[in-house]
Structure formats: C-alpha cells, structure tokens
Scaffold this motif. Structure first.
Motif, PDB file in Angstrom:
ATOM      1  N   THR A 188       0.518  -0.928  -0.177  1.00  0.00           N
ATOM      2  CA  THR A 188      -0.078  -0.213   0.027  1.00  0.00           C
ATOM      3  C   THR A 188       0.710   1.538   0.046  1.00  0.00           C
ATOM      4  N   PRO A 189       0.639   2.457  -0.359  1.00  0.00           N
ATOM      5  CA  PRO A 189       0.768   3.830  -0.462  1.00  0.00           C
ATOM      6  C   PRO A 189       0.996   3.845   1.008  1.00  0.00           C
ATOM      7  N   GLY A 190       2.079   4.656   1.754  1.00  0.00           N
ATOM      8  CA  GLY A 190       2.446   4.934   3.114  1.00  0.00           C
ATOM      9  C   GLY A 190       1.483   5.451   3.830  1.00  0.00           C
ATOM     10  N   PHE A 191       1.137   5.058   5.110  1.00  0.00           N
ATOM     11  CA  PHE A 191      -0.044   5.573   5.649  1.00  0.00           C
ATOM     12  C   PHE A 191       0.288   7.405   5.960  1.00  0.00           C
ATOM     13  N   ILE A 192      -0.831   7.961   6.811  1.00  0.00           N
ATOM     14  CA  ILE A 192       0.193   9.277   7.003  1.00  0.00           C
ATOM     15  C   ILE A 192      -0.721   9.577   8.820  1.00  0.00           C
ATOM     16  N   ASN A 193      -0.217  10.152   9.534  1.00  0.00           N
ATOM     17  CA  ASN A 193      -0.533  10.681  10.876  1.00  0.00           C
ATOM     18  C   ASN A 193      -1.132  11.476  10.942  1.00  0.00           C
ATOM     19  N   ALA A 194      -2.034  12.201  10.678  1.00  0.00           N
ATOM     20  CA  ALA A 194      -3.017  13.249  10.779  1.00  0.00           C
ATOM     21  C   ALA A 194      -2.245  14.580  11.872  1.00  0.00           C
ATOM     22  N   HIS A 195      -2.546  13.794  13.069  1.00  0.00           N
ATOM     23  CA  HIS A 195      -2.320  14.538  13.917  1.00  0.00           C
ATOM     24  C   HIS A 195      -1.520  13.551  15.050  1.00  0.00           C
ATOM     25  N   SER A 196      -0.427  14.553  15.746  1.00  0.00           N
ATOM     26  CA  SER A 196      -0.164  13.668  16.648  1.00  0.00           C
ATOM     27  C   SER A 196       0.773  14.682  17.610  1.00  0.00           C
ATOM     28  N   HIS A 197       1.975  14.155  18.779  1.00  0.00           N
ATOM     29  CA  HIS A 197       2.010  14.232  19.492  1.00  0.00           C
ATOM     30  C   HIS A 197       3.162  13.473  19.934  1.00  0.00           C
ATOM     31  N   MET A 198       4.126  13.568  19.121  1.00  0.00           N
ATOM     32  CA  MET A 198       4.713  12.016  18.543  1.00  0.00           C
ATOM     33  C   MET A 198       6.157  12.041  20.029  1.00  0.00           C
ATOM     34  N   VAL A 241       3.264  11.911   9.049  1.00  0.00           N
ATOM     35  CA  VAL A 241       3.461  12.810  10.708  1.00  0.00           C
ATOM     36  C   VAL A 241       2.592  14.087  10.540  1.00  0.00           C
ATOM     37  N   ALA A 242       1.308  14.926  11.158  1.00  0.00           N
ATOM     38  CA  ALA A 242       1.428  16.103  11.010  1.00  0.00           C
ATOM     39  C   ALA A 242       1.729  16.174  12.949  1.00  0.00           C
ATOM     40  N   ASP A 243       2.491  16.638  13.017  1.00  0.00           N
ATOM     41  CA  ASP A 243       2.665  16.931  14.919  1.00  0.00           C
ATOM     42  C   ASP A 243       2.371  18.608  15.525  1.00  0.00           C
ATOM     43  N   MET A 244       2.336  18.054  16.211  1.00  0.00           N
ATOM     44  CA  MET A 244       2.155  19.089  17.392  1.00  0.00           C
ATOM     45  C   MET A 244       3.537  19.059  18.324  1.00  0.00           C
ATOM     46  N   GLU A 300      16.766  13.295  10.454  1.00  0.00           N
ATOM     47  CA  GLU A 300      17.967  12.066  10.520  1.00  0.00           C
ATOM     48  C   GLU A 300      16.912  10.710  10.059  1.00  0.00           C
ATOM     49  N   SER A 301      15.699  10.375  10.490  1.00  0.00           N
ATOM     50  CA  SER A 301      15.212   9.105   9.922  1.00  0.00           C
ATOM     51  C   SER A 301      14.125   9.321   8.416  1.00  0.00           C
ATOM     52  N   GLY A 302      14.786  10.209   7.857  1.00  0.00           N
ATOM     53  CA  GLY A 302      14.671   9.944   6.724  1.00  0.00           C
ATOM     54  C   GLY A 302      12.201  10.061   6.546  1.00  0.00           C
ATOM     55  N   PHE A 303      12.239  10.648   7.289  1.00  0.00           N
ATOM     56  CA  PHE A 303      10.678  10.684   7.745  1.00  0.00           C
ATOM     57  C   PHE A 303      10.049  11.748   7.531  1.00  0.00           C
ATOM     58  N   ARG A 304       8.092  12.141   6.176  1.00  0.00           N
ATOM     59  CA  ARG A 304       7.734  13.121   6.325  1.00  0.00           C
ATOM     60  C   ARG A 304       6.617  13.846   7.408  1.00  0.00           C
ATOM     61  N   ALA A 305       7.044  15.220   7.630  1.00  0.00           N
ATOM     62  CA  ALA A 305       6.456  15.537   8.697  1.00  0.00           C
ATOM     63  C   ALA A 305       5.916  17.024   8.221  1.00  0.00           C
ATOM     64  N   SER A 306       4.890  17.213   8.748  1.00  0.00           N
ATOM     65  CA  SER A 306       4.458  18.719   8.934  1.00  0.00           C
ATOM     66  C   SER A 306       4.263  19.042  10.081  1.00  0.00           C
ATOM     67  N   LEU A 307       5.006  19.837  10.776  1.00  0.00           N
ATOM     68  CA  LEU A 307       5.664  20.086  11.969  1.00  0.00           C
ATOM     69  C   LEU A 307       4.960  21.388  12.479  1.00  0.00           C
ATOM     70  N   SER A 308       4.055  22.212  13.892  1.00  0.00           N
ATOM     71  CA  SER A 308       3.933  22.991  14.440  1.00  0.00           C
ATOM     72  C   SER A 308       3.501  22.951  16.050  1.00  0.00           C
ATOM     73  N   ARG A 309       4.363  24.433  16.935  1.00  0.00           N
ATOM     74  CA  ARG A 309       5.093  24.740  17.346  1.00  0.00           C
ATOM     75  C   ARG A 309       4.025  25.034  18.378  1.00  0.00           C
ATOM     76  N   GLY A 310       3.403  23.820  19.273  1.00  0.00           N
ATOM     77  CA  GLY A 310       2.012  23.867  20.072  1.00  0.00           C
ATOM     78  C   GLY A 310       2.607  25.054  20.824  1.00  0.00           C
ATOM     79  N   MET A 342       3.777  24.028  10.115  1.00  0.00           N
ATOM     80  CA  MET A 342       2.254  25.177  10.238  1.00  0.00           C
ATOM     81  C   MET A 342       2.255  25.247  11.402  1.00  0.00           C
ATOM     82  N   LEU A 343       1.143  26.361  11.995  1.00  0.00           N
ATOM     83  CA  LEU A 343       1.290  27.121  13.419  1.00  0.00           C
ATOM     84  C   LEU A 343       0.207  26.075  14.047  1.00  0.00           C
ATOM     85  N   GLY A 344       0.855  26.617  14.806  1.00  0.00           N
ATOM     86  CA  GLY A 344      -0.180  25.077  16.498  1.00  0.00           C
ATOM     87  C   GLY A 344      -0.879  26.042  17.100  1.00  0.00           C
ATOM     88  N   PRO A 345      -1.555  26.900  17.295  1.00  0.00           N
ATOM     89  CA  PRO A 345      -2.502  27.522  18.480  1.00  0.00           C
ATOM     90  C   PRO A 345      -3.193  25.296  19.060  1.00  0.00           C
TER      91      PRO A 345
END
Length: 258
Positions: free
Chosen positions: A53-63, A116-119, A132-142, A170-173
């Motif tokens: 399958t295509p890679g899954f996407i974690n759409a909301h996380s605090h890794m 992942v989309a991570d805040m 370093e991991s080769g991952f993809r991410a959209s990151l926001s500072r909570g 992204m911006l993370g309010p």
C-alpha cells in the motif's frame, strides 16, 4: 544508484483496486508497476501473500508523548492535562523530546506510516529526529501565548521546506480554552503572512464546548469561524463534539478534520 524489486505482491492501486503485480524502485522512486519486471535490481523482495500500500499518514500527533503512554489514561482530558501531563512536560528537555520522537517514528515506520502532522515543543529537536530518520512531517510549535507564536514563526523561518522538502511547518495554537482570542487573531494574521496552515485542537470534549458557550455564547467552531480562522487552511484535530450546523460550516470553509 540503488534499486529494489518487489515481486508478486497484492498492490493497492490509486483507484482503490487491488491486483497482483511487481513494483520496480530506483533511488526510492517508483519507476514501474507491472508484471514480470526485470530481476536486475540490487535487492529483490518476494511479496507473495503481502499487501503493498502507499504509506499511511498520521494526521494528528504529539510524537514525543510516546514517552507518556499509559500515564494517567484513566482520567478525563482536563484532569489528565492539569494533574499529569502539563506538570511532567514542564520537566522535559530537548533531548527527551528528540528520543521520544525517534521512538514514535520507529513505531510508525514499522506499521507502514511514512508521514505525520505533529504539534509539540522543542520543535528543533523534533525536526532533527525527522531529518535524521528519513521521515516526512508537517510540524507546528504547540502554543498558548504570544511568545509561543513568535517561536513558531522562527521555527517556520528556520525549518519550512527543510530536509530536502520532507519537513514543512504549520502554526499550532493549542485550543480555544488555552489561547485567547487576541492570540488566535494574531495567529491568523501570521498564517496569512507566512502563507501556511494552522493546526489546532477543536471541540475535543463536551466540556470544552460547554465552557466555550458559557464564555463566548457560541461553540468553538462558531467562535473560530467568526474571527476568520477558517479563512486560512486549517487542520482541525478531533472535532468530536460538533453539530450538523458546525459540520456544514467546516465543509463550506474546507476545514481538514483529523
């Protein structure tokens, strides 16, 4: 140049159909999907009885919160945050966040998640782990303050489109119960200035909605709509307690719900 041949797998295609096929990959890019592809690849993997399958996407996380798994999980949200999570988060270091993020990324890769989309906070350490991991991410500072918004802007300027484009920002309010309307309005202005999305918790619990109505006379979705938050692109986390009217508002404003 390196190449991989995935043979005899059941491939989930973009049209939703599944068919047995081979996949030929060169330098991490899929070059061909078909039958009986050449066997000259550097590595050949037999995928018989496997679904590709295509890679899954974690759409909301605090890794980095992987470190807190099962910590206070018998509490309601606000008690969990106030009595457990926020006190222990105050003691975290950037190094803690880095290794918690690395653990989360390892677990996600193992289960087929590739983005992942991570805040969170200490986001430069999060970005380091992603790079370093080769991952993809959209990151926001909570964030819950103007200082947090300033840090988010600096993080955007330093890391947006970094790691060969694998990291976006992204911006993370955090939420309507932790951010004043002043902060949210300044966040909207910042999103318009930077041309970037907003990632925010919205209507996660019934108590959040009830308290918002008591304070503002409207639900979280209605308040955020009234101040123009949905005029920029928004990734809305949770949205558990929303009415049909609110769903309609979010649909009309093209809000992305995780």
């Amino acid at each position: 140049m390196s190449s991989i041949l995935l043979k005899n797998g059941q491939v989930l295609l973009s049209n939703g159909e599944v068919e047995q096929s081979d996949i030929y990959i060169v330098n991490s890019e899929i070059k061909n999907i078909g039958f009986s592809l050449e066997n000259k690849a550097d590595e050949v993997i037999d995928c018989k009885d496997k679904l590709i399958t295509p890679g899954f996407i974690n759409a909301h996380s605090h890794m980095a919160m992987t470190l807190f798994r099962s910590y206070g999980d018998d509490l309601n949200l606000m008690d969990w945050l106030n009595l457990k999570i926020w006190p222990v988060e105050a003691k975290l270091t950037g190094e803690d966040v880095y290794w918690g993020t690395m653990l989360a990324i390892a677990e996600m890769i193992k289960s087929g998640t590739t983005a992942v989309a991570d805040m969170y906070f200490f986001m430069d350490y999060v970005a380091k782990a992603v790079a370093e991991s080769g991952f993809r991410a959209s990151l926001s500072r909570g964030m819950t303050s103007l200082e947090g918004l300033k840090q988010n802007e600096e993080f955007f300027n330093n890391f947006h489109n970094s790691a060969d484009g694998r990291i976006t920002v992204m911006l993370g309010p955090h939420a309507i119960y932790t951010c004043s309307l002043e902060i949210l309005k300044k966040t909207i202005a910042m999103a318009e200035k930077l041309n970037c999305p907003i990632h925010m918790h919205i209507s996660e619990t019934a108590v959040e909605v009830e308290n918002c109505i008591k304070e503002h006379g409207k639900s979280p979705v209605e308040v955020l709509d009234s101040i123009g938050l949905f005029e920029v692109m928004v990734l809305a986390a949770h949205c558990v307690h929303v009415s049909d009217k609110e769903i309609q508002i979010m649909a009309e404003k093209n809000v992305k719900v995780a």
